[in-house]
Write an enzyme that holds these catalytic residues in place. Structure first.
Site, mmCIF file in Angstrom:
data_model
loop_
_atom_site.group_PDB
_atom_site.id
_atom_site.type_symbol
_atom_site.label_atom_id
_atom_site.label_comp_id
_atom_site.label_asym_id
_atom_site.label_seq_id
_atom_site.Cartn_x
_atom_site.Cartn_y
_atom_site.Cartn_z
ATOM 1 N N GLY A 21 0.810 -1.159 0.222
ATOM 2 C CA GLY A 21 0.106 -0.350 0.252
ATOM 3 C C GLY A 21 0.761 1.453 0.292
ATOM 4 C CG ASN A 22 -0.445 4.961 -1.542
ATOM 5 O OD1 ASN A 22 -1.199 5.561 -1.391
ATOM 6 N ND2 ASN A 22 -0.809 3.857 -2.420
#
Ligand code: CTP
Length: 419
Positions: A222-223
């Site tokens: 993810g980020n």
């Protein structure tokens, strides 16, 4: 009703005048909180309930909350011509809740009580916050009335989804008073600036948050995107009158009032939702941080450590570039496509190259880093245009950047609004 002296008149001098129309629905009790928010933030509020609204909240409550006497009919204090004066002198009219009946009357110009007369005489921004059962909201009659009101420049907030009166659940709830207050505050600012609901009749799509690419049922790549900039864009567009679809990837933020929210997880889900909504949108803004790669294999069971052995390298495959696809396809003529570029160095040269590579109309370029932008309330950016324009937006609230982005989009939209 007996005539009363207006004790609030003197205290009201110099304050923005807000008319709070209340029509007859159970959500009328939530409008008390809206009245309180408005008065406490320095507005002169005059409540104009309909006769049926008084079944839910009495005149004494409205009078106490606003400091003004309350009338529902045009026959009270006739010498002051209230059916004309209240609307004429208002800086904003907000109707919360707005029932299906009230929306129908407003759309057709009926004027059989003080509130509907006020709506006809008002020349200021008008906000409707509808609340009703899902079937009533979805009925073509109501939808056509809403479309008429929006076409004329009124801000009709989409109802929230949730528990309705009785056992029913669905779309039709009055949004939170705080959210309606936020729409009112912005409408007042735009009204004062003479810029009004310039996105009325437009449908816009905004993506926000950050995609997650699942590795197994418990892990993902993810980020750090919080979704705040995309949500600010969605709220701002709704406050400027647009119908907004917000495609939200894994954001923890609450749904903004008046916005249709589609929640997604991965890049492929985001692509599907954005592409579907874009089919009939006037503008698409890709503010989401989209993963460029995803694991080549999704393990249906949790990946386990294997003795003392080092892990296998993680094989990745490319995700589709949604922004480039949208820019190339333009399902609606004149559609404006906007991207965001988060860069850590050589910000502007990278931005210019990205604008050209993606083929979008505008690219909002900002610098990101450990402490910059992610999760913060502020942002600083330069908006690059495919026409060679460069619009710097100094460090400030994400809302300010959102306003500039919509200004630049509005300039590029074809003239006739559709709805
Ligand atoms: N974007 C997209 N699809 C992708 C990747 C990015 O639609 N697969 C969009 C983002 O929503 C954003 C813009 O493209 O509006 C730029 O995103 P960014 O991550 O900065 O660009 P990338 O193309 O991924 O370039 P980089 O090599 O710098 O990561």
């Amino acid at each position: 009703m007996t005539q009363q002296r207006d004790e609030g008149q003197a205290a009201a001098a110099g304050k923005p005048k807000v008319v709070l129309g209340v029509s007859g629905g159970i959500a009328a009790y939530k409008a008390c909180e809206l009245a309180r928010r408005l008065t406490e933030s320095g507005h002169d509020v005059r409540a104009v309930p309909t006769e049926s609204a008084l079944h839910f909240v009495g005149a004494a409550t409205w009078s106490a909350l606003t400091g003004h006497p309350v009338a529902t009919e045009v026959w009270e204090s006739v010498h002051e011509v209230p059916h004309v004066r209240i609307g004429q002198s208002a800086d904003l009219v907000v109707v919360a809740p707005a029932t299906a009946d009230l929306l129908a009357k407003a759309a057709h110009g009926l004027a059989d009580d003080l509130l509907t007369n006020t709506l006809l005489t008002a020349r200021c921004p008008v906000v409707f916050a509808p609340a009703m059962h899902t079937e009533m909201w979805e009925h073509p009659a109501t939808q056509e009335n809403v479309a008429t009101l929006r076409r004329r420049g009124a801000l009709v907030i989409e109802p929230a989804v949730g528990r309705l009166t009785g056992k029913d659940t669905g779309k039709g709830r009055l949004p939170d008073p705080d959210a309606i207050f936020d729409v009112c505050r912005r409408a007042l600012l735009r009204g004062a600036a003479g810029s009004g609901a310039d996105l009325a009749g437009r449908h816009v799509v905004v993506s926000a948050g950050g995609t997650r690419e699942p590795l197994d049922p418990v892990r993902f790549l993810g980020n750090r995107s919080s979704g705040k900039q995309g949500y600010a864009l969605a709220r701002t567009a709704a406050a400027r009158g647009a119908r907004v679809t917000l495609v939200s990837a894994n954001s923890a933020l609450p749904d903004p009032a008046g916005v249709d929210v589609v929640r997604v997880g991965s890049t492929l889900e985001l692509r599907e939702a954005v592409t579907k909504a874009a089919a009939e949108a006037d503008a698409v803004v890709m503010a989401a941080a989209v993963a460029d790669f995803r694991p080549a294999v999704y393990a249906t069971g949790k990946i386990k450590k294997k003795d003392d052995r080092e892990p296998e390298p993680l094989a990745l495959v490319r995700n589709p570039d949604i922004l480039a696809e949208l820019s190339a396809s333009r399902p609606r003529s004149g559609q404006v496509v906007v991207g965001f570029a988060a860069e850590t160095d050589d910000v502007l040269p990278h931005g210019r190259a990205k604008l050209a590579a993606k083929g979008c109309d505008l690219l909002v370029v900002n610098e990101v880093g450990e402490s910059k932008t992610f999760g913060s309330e502020e942002n600083e950016a330069v908006v690059l245009g495919a026409d060679g324009s460069e619009t710097p937006v100094p460090y400030g609230p994400k809302e300010t950047l959102a306003e500039t982005v919509w200004d630049l989009i509005a300039e590029r939209l074809p003239a006739a609004p559709r709805e």
